[in-house]
Design an enzyme around this catalytic site. Structure first.
Site, PDB file in Angstrom:
ATOM      1  N   CYS A   2      12.158  -5.377  10.435  1.00  0.00           N
ATOM      2  CA  CYS A   2      13.543  -5.197  10.860  1.00  0.00           C
ATOM      3  C   CYS A   2      14.474  -5.394   9.669  1.00  0.00           C
ATOM      4  O   CYS A   2      14.115  -6.039   8.691  1.00  0.00           O
ATOM      5  CB  CYS A   2      13.894  -6.232  11.911  1.00  0.00           C
ATOM      6  SG  CYS A   2      12.723  -6.253  13.260  1.00  0.00           S
ATOM      7  N   ARG A  27      13.044  -0.111   6.281  1.00  0.00           N
ATOM      8  CA  ARG A  27      12.459  -1.351   6.795  1.00  0.00           C
ATOM      9  C   ARG A  27      12.106  -1.273   8.281  1.00  0.00           C
ATOM     10  O   ARG A  27      11.331  -2.082   8.783  1.00  0.00           O
ATOM     11  CB  ARG A  27      13.444  -2.506   6.601  1.00  0.00           C
ATOM     12  CG  ARG A  27      13.792  -2.785   5.167  1.00  0.00           C
ATOM     13  CD  ARG A  27      14.821  -3.881   5.097  1.00  0.00           C
ATOM     14  NE  ARG A  27      14.316  -5.115   5.667  1.00  0.00           N
ATOM     15  CZ  ARG A  27      13.646  -6.037   4.995  1.00  0.00           C
ATOM     16  NH1 ARG A  27      13.416  -5.880   3.724  1.00  0.00           N
ATOM     17  NH2 ARG A  27      13.213  -7.129   5.585  1.00  0.00           N
ATOM     18  N   TRP A  74      11.903  -2.932  14.097  1.00  0.00           N
ATOM     19  CA  TRP A  74      10.514  -2.468  14.004  1.00  0.00           C
ATOM     20  C   TRP A  74       9.778  -3.357  14.990  1.00  0.00           C
ATOM     21  O   TRP A  74       9.581  -4.543  14.753  1.00  0.00           O
ATOM     22  CB  TRP A  74       9.986  -2.659  12.580  1.00  0.00           C
ATOM     23  CG  TRP A  74       8.636  -2.069  12.348  1.00  0.00           C
ATOM     24  CD1 TRP A  74       8.340  -0.782  12.047  1.00  0.00           C
ATOM     25  CD2 TRP A  74       7.392  -2.765  12.370  1.00  0.00           C
ATOM     26  NE1 TRP A  74       6.988  -0.630  11.887  1.00  0.00           N
ATOM     27  CE2 TRP A  74       6.383  -1.827  12.074  1.00  0.00           C
ATOM     28  CE3 TRP A  74       7.016  -4.092  12.606  1.00  0.00           C
ATOM     29  CZ2 TRP A  74       5.028  -2.168  12.021  1.00  0.00           C
ATOM     30  CZ3 TRP A  74       5.681  -4.431  12.552  1.00  0.00           C
ATOM     31  CH2 TRP A  74       4.697  -3.470  12.259  1.00  0.00           C
ATOM     32  N   ASN A 100      15.079 -11.057  12.350  1.00  0.00           N
ATOM     33  CA  ASN A 100      13.924 -10.419  11.719  1.00  0.00           C
ATOM     34  C   ASN A 100      12.849 -11.484  11.629  1.00  0.00           C
ATOM     35  O   ASN A 100      13.120 -12.597  11.194  1.00  0.00           O
ATOM     36  CB  ASN A 100      14.332  -9.923  10.315  1.00  0.00           C
ATOM     37  CG  ASN A 100      13.165  -9.363   9.536  1.00  0.00           C
ATOM     38  OD1 ASN A 100      12.164  -8.949  10.109  1.00  0.00           O
ATOM     39  ND2 ASN A 100      13.299  -9.347   8.220  1.00  0.00           N
ATOM     40  N   GLY A 101      11.629 -11.157  12.051  1.00  0.00           N
ATOM     41  CA  GLY A 101      10.554 -12.143  11.993  1.00  0.00           C
ATOM     42  C   GLY A 101       9.894 -12.288  13.343  1.00  0.00           C
ATOM     43  O   GLY A 101       9.949 -11.381  14.176  1.00  0.00           O
ATOM     44  N   GLU A 516      -6.418   5.454  -2.364  1.00  0.00           N
ATOM     45  CA  GLU A 516      -4.961   5.624  -2.340  1.00  0.00           C
ATOM     46  C   GLU A 516      -4.586   6.977  -1.727  1.00  0.00           C
ATOM     47  O   GLU A 516      -3.653   7.078  -0.929  1.00  0.00           O
ATOM     48  CB  GLU A 516      -4.414   5.479  -3.774  1.00  0.00           C
ATOM     49  CG  GLU A 516      -2.927   5.694  -3.930  1.00  0.00           C
ATOM     50  CD  GLU A 516      -2.043   4.724  -3.154  1.00  0.00           C
ATOM     51  OE1 GLU A 516      -2.540   3.743  -2.597  1.00  0.00           O
ATOM     52  OE2 GLU A 516      -0.833   4.998  -3.078  1.00  0.00           O
ATOM     53  N   LYS A 520      -2.332   7.745   1.634  1.00  0.00           N
ATOM     54  CA  LYS A 520      -1.157   8.636   1.656  1.00  0.00           C
ATOM     55  C   LYS A 520      -1.311   9.686   2.759  1.00  0.00           C
ATOM     56  O   LYS A 520      -0.362   9.995   3.465  1.00  0.00           O
ATOM     57  CB  LYS A 520      -0.958   9.363   0.316  1.00  0.00           C
ATOM     58  CG  LYS A 520      -0.617   8.525  -0.888  1.00  0.00           C
ATOM     59  CD  LYS A 520       0.722   7.847  -0.839  1.00  0.00           C
ATOM     60  CE  LYS A 520       0.651   6.475  -0.264  1.00  0.00           C
ATOM     61  NZ  LYS A 520       0.834   5.336  -1.106  1.00  0.00           N
ATOM     62  N   GLU A 523      -0.747   7.906   6.217  1.00  0.00           N
ATOM     63  CA  GLU A 523       0.591   7.451   6.597  1.00  0.00           C
ATOM     64  C   GLU A 523       1.630   8.568   6.564  1.00  0.00           C
ATOM     65  O   GLU A 523       2.561   8.557   7.353  1.00  0.00           O
ATOM     66  CB  GLU A 523       1.036   6.236   5.781  1.00  0.00           C
ATOM     67  CG  GLU A 523       1.319   6.496   4.344  1.00  0.00           C
ATOM     68  CD  GLU A 523       1.764   5.253   3.587  1.00  0.00           C
ATOM     69  OE1 GLU A 523       2.398   4.373   4.161  1.00  0.00           O
ATOM     70  OE2 GLU A 523       1.465   5.192   2.371  1.00  0.00           O
ATOM     71  N   HIS A 539     -25.674   8.485   1.921  1.00  0.00           N
ATOM     72  CA  HIS A 539     -26.167   7.327   2.680  1.00  0.00           C
ATOM     73  C   HIS A 539     -25.552   7.263   4.069  1.00  0.00           C
ATOM     74  O   HIS A 539     -25.661   6.230   4.732  1.00  0.00           O
ATOM     75  CB  HIS A 539     -25.891   6.034   1.909  1.00  0.00           C
ATOM     76  CG  HIS A 539     -26.668   5.923   0.636  1.00  0.00           C
ATOM     77  ND1 HIS A 539     -28.040   5.762   0.600  1.00  0.00           N
ATOM     78  CD2 HIS A 539     -26.270   5.999  -0.661  1.00  0.00           C
ATOM     79  CE1 HIS A 539     -28.451   5.723  -0.661  1.00  0.00           C
ATOM     80  NE2 HIS A 539     -27.390   5.875  -1.449  1.00  0.00           N
ATOM     81  N   LYS A 636       8.391  -0.192   5.460  1.00  0.00           N
ATOM     82  CA  LYS A 636       8.140  -0.323   4.021  1.00  0.00           C
ATOM     83  C   LYS A 636       7.815  -1.758   3.637  1.00  0.00           C
ATOM     84  O   LYS A 636       6.906  -2.011   2.879  1.00  0.00           O
ATOM     85  CB  LYS A 636       9.356   0.148   3.228  1.00  0.00           C
ATOM     86  CG  LYS A 636       9.159   0.004   1.735  1.00  0.00           C
ATOM     87  CD  LYS A 636       9.537   1.246   1.003  1.00  0.00           C
ATOM     88  CE  LYS A 636       9.092   1.240  -0.443  1.00  0.00           C
ATOM     89  NZ  LYS A 636       7.792   1.879  -0.633  1.00  0.00           N
TER      90      LYS A 636
HETATM   91  O1  M6R Z   1       5.748  -4.221  -0.987  1.00  0.00           O
HETATM   92  P1  M6R Z   1       4.281  -4.262  -1.112  1.00  0.00           P
HETATM   93  O2  M6R Z   1       3.747  -3.568  -2.306  1.00  0.00           O
HETATM   94  O3  M6R Z   1       3.743  -5.679  -1.058  1.00  0.00           O
HETATM   95  O4  M6R Z   1       3.727  -3.521   0.169  1.00  0.00           O
HETATM   96  C1  M6R Z   1       2.364  -3.489   0.459  1.00  0.00           C
HETATM   97  C2  M6R Z   1       2.038  -2.424   1.471  1.00  0.00           C
HETATM   98  O5  M6R Z   1       2.678  -2.673   2.681  1.00  0.00           O
HETATM   99  C3  M6R Z   1       2.408  -1.029   0.975  1.00  0.00           C
HETATM  100  O6  M6R Z   1       1.768  -0.703  -0.224  1.00  0.00           O
HETATM  101  C4  M6R Z   1       2.024   0.035   2.024  1.00  0.00           C
HETATM  102  O7  M6R Z   1       0.647   0.099   2.146  1.00  0.00           O
HETATM  103  C5  M6R Z   1       2.618   1.385   1.639  1.00  0.00           C
HETATM  104  N1  M6R Z   1       3.224   1.976   2.788  1.00  0.00           N
HETATM  105  C6  M6R Z   1       1.576   2.326   1.142  1.00  0.00           C
HETATM  106  O8  M6R Z   1       2.098   3.567   0.837  1.00  0.00           O
END
Ligand code: M6R
Length: 641
Positions: A2, A27, A74, A100-101, A516, A520, A523, A539, A636
């Site tokens: 949030c 956020r 969120w 938030n939390g 990675e 991508k 998400e 395997h 994020k």
């Molecule tokens: O702010 P941070 O790098 O600690 O965030 C970690 C993950 O939440 C962040 O990398 C997340 O996996 C991204 N959405 C990936 O693209």
């Protein structure tokens, strides 16, 4: 997660807060809400959707009042619906709260408050805060100010909350009160000064008998309270970063002249007033426009050439050498992070071993606690945390566990030097990537890797090892070369947009890029994707491969090249469509499609392999009608465990 914004001052609060919420939309974007105080009453509007949608529907920005609170949600507790959107309002309608939390004991508190007659309107954990504030023995508005200790009622109330929180409450009279515990909260100060001392000013209602020592009270013309400095950076570059357990109160002290507001900050444990340092924020945080790009994600992909050089060349040399010494002195190094930052941590493991012969373990931050015994060394273990935001709860939790287990040093690399992680680290370095707004990590990932190259090279030099040549100077040109192929990548995305699964195979350090790339694709484009060690294909995963399968092979000309080709043949024999990512011309006949990368120093390949794959995920998102900047269900900055 949030995001919170609150404002009190001489401007209209609502339009300013709507803009701030849009800036922090990375956020959380399930629902949006705003409350303002106007003519001694609260006005509250909230609803499901993103900021522009809810604003268009409810005209949030035309709400009246010079004090207000706002929120994007969120969801953690309670469905995504209008009732569960913040702000939440007390039964008497005089206190509104944004949070938030996670209030972990909310069931217990709800039960207690319901027995006292409070009626709940939402399913959220957050609403308990509004009712708890309402049940204080003195009303918030009545709390006198200018004292050297906080009203005991508030400190008692805060001690009842378990879990993590940052919250701001607004009263119908326009007073703001809030607190922070394990969630960020920053106070932006418009034209700040310190109170000169008690009794010398009609505006200072200091009735405590002392006529000095109250310079803890800050006076400002306006103030902004937010989860991120991006929310208010265009108005002020002066801020106070609240620490865990701190509570603040903002009140109007005069309408006649400036300064108009007082800000008091207290320690919630003992109620004692605190004098906080005012931090000057770098103006580059303000650079958060999309510019000529359709999305932040695309803009940030395009910024990578510069981001890589800045991370590598602009590292603060004093901090860098402190970090290098700490790494060399440690008897055990554990690197941690979440999501893409964990992938950077995994890459660090390869780079440290290849470039400077440092052994280390990499672990996902949320797993650290379960493996702590493995990582405690013989007296000088170091935890090295990687995080873009520096606010990720899992990472901060790992840091706190390391502290409890007497780790000798906590080091970190972050994109936000003002973040909690930076503050809680003994040594931190900034990756200098500039604000990253798109939820998917793009430039922060490549910048993290670039800084890890630099750290590895400096460790090598300090240990008397000859570091390899790494031509980072050419990074902008190399990145540009790949970006020039964007139209071709967009066509590729069109041709494979209906894929159900994508397998990315690679060996050695390239496997990190496979992971990675899979992240991508998941998400951004909501496609199931898996990064697989090429040698592991036979395997088990090979059983999944048929003529409908898409396989991406990371295959640069290094020691992994021919082994990956073997796995490519295995997949091709089962009819898979093969996309090769390579600088080798000779292998292009094996692939159905080739994403060409430049020929670079061997250790630099990962940096460039990832860029066409980010572009592919971005264009797949567009072809599949997904919003790449705001993927569903994720935020994020993940500030809950
Ligand atoms: O702010 P941070 O790098 O600690 O965030 C970690 C993950 O939440 C962040 O990398 C997340 O996996 C991204 N959405 C990936 O693209």
């Amino acid at each position: 997660m949030c995001s919170i914004i609150a404002y009190k001052g001489y401007r209209d609060a609502a339009p300013l807060m709507v803009k701030a919420l849009s800036r922090m939309e990375y956020r959380g974007y399930d629902s949006v809400g705003i409350a303002t105080a106007h003519n001694s009453a609260l006005i509250v509007k909230k609803g499901v959707g993103n900021v522009s949608y809810v604003n268009a529907r409810l005209n949030l920005d035309s709400m009246q009042g010079n004090a207000g609170i706002g929120h994007t949600r969120w969801a953690t507790h309670g469905a995504v619906n209008d009732n569960n959107a913040h702000p939440h309002v007390s039964c008497n309608g005089r206190i509104a709260v944004v949070h938030n939390g996670l209030v972990e004991n909310h069931d217990e508190l709800r039960f207690m408050l319901s027995k006292e007659g409070h009626v709940f309107k939402s399913e959220t954990d957050s609403e308990v805060i509004a009712h708890l504030l309402e049940s204080l023995p003195t009303t918030m508005d009545d709390m006198r100010h200018g004292y050297d200790s906080m009203d005991k009622a508030i400190t008692d109330m805060l001690s009842m909350l378990n879990g993590s929180y940052s919250f701001v409450a607004l009263t119908s009279n326009g007073m703001l009160l809030g607190a922070r515990y394990h969630e960020p909260l920053i106070i932006g100060l418009g034209n700040p000064s310190r109170s000169k001392g008690g009794g010398d000013d009609d505006n200072n209602n200091d009735n405590n008998g002392d006529d000095d020592d109250d310079d803890y009270m800050l006076l400002v013309d306006e103030c902004f309270i937010a989860s991120d400095v991006l929310a208010f950076i265009e108005y002020t570059d002066k801020a106070i970063f609240l620490a865990d357990g701190e509570v603040f109160v903002v009140r109007g002290i005069t309408e006649a002249c400036k300064p108009r507001l007082s800000i008091e900050i207290y320690n919630s444990r003992d109620g004692k007033a605190i004098v906080k340092e005012v931090t000057q924020i770098a103006w580059e945080f303000a650079d958060v426009d999309k510019g000529r790009f359709a999305h932040y994600t695309l803009k940030e992909i395009h910024e990578q050439g510069h981001a890589i050089s800045r991370a590598f060349f602009n590292a603060d040399s004093k901090r860098l050498h402190l970090l290098v010494d700490a790494l060399i002195d440690a008897d055990r190094i554990t690197i941690t992070g979440s999501g893409s930052s964990y992938h950077a941590a995994l890459m660090a493991k390869y780079l440290f071993s290849k470039i400077c012969m440092l052994r280390c373990d990499a672990i996902v931050a949320s797993e650290f606690t379960y493996n702590i015994d493995t990582y405690v060394g013989n007296g000088s273990p170091i935890l090295f945390a990687v995080s873009q935001s520096g606010e990720t709860a899992d990472v901060l939790n790992a840091v706190r566990i390391a502290r409890d287990n007497n780790f000798k040093k906590i080091a970190s690399i972050v994109n936000s030097p003002l973040s909690t992680l930076a503050r809680e680290s003994d040594i931190f370095l900034s990756i200098n990537a500039g604000p990253e707004v798109g939820v998917a990590a793009t430039k922060s990932f490549t910048a993290q890797i670039a800084l890890l190259y630099r750290i590895s090279m400096e460790v090598a030099r300090s240990k008397g090892i000859n570091p390899p040549t790494l031509d980072i100077e050419s990074s902008s040109i190399n990145v540009e070369k790949m970006l020039e192929r964007e139209a071709v990548i967009s066509d590729l995305a069109e041709s494979i947009k209906n894929a159900n699964s994508i397998y990315i195979i690679a060996k050695g350090m390239h496997h990190v890029i496979a992971l990675e790339c899979a992240l991508k694709l998941k998400e951004l484009a909501y496609i199931h994707a898996e990064g697989i060690h090429a040698g592991e294909l036979k395997h088990g995963p090979l059983a999944l491969i048929d003529e409908k399968s898409i396989v991406i092979a990371l295959n640069p000309m290094d020691d992994t090249y021919s082994d990956v080709i073997t796995s490519v043949h295995e997949a091709k024999a089962r009819g898979a469509y093969i996309i090769g990512v390579s600088d080798s011309k000779s292998s292009s006949s094996i692939y159905d499609f080739t994403l060409t990368i430049p020929r670079v120093d061997r250790l630099l390949y990962p940096l460039y392999e990832v860029i066409p794959l980010q572009l592919l995920a971005y264009h797949m998102a567009l072809k599949r009608d997904c919003n790449p900047d705001y993927p569903r269900n994720i935020a994020k900055s993940v500030t809950v465990k």
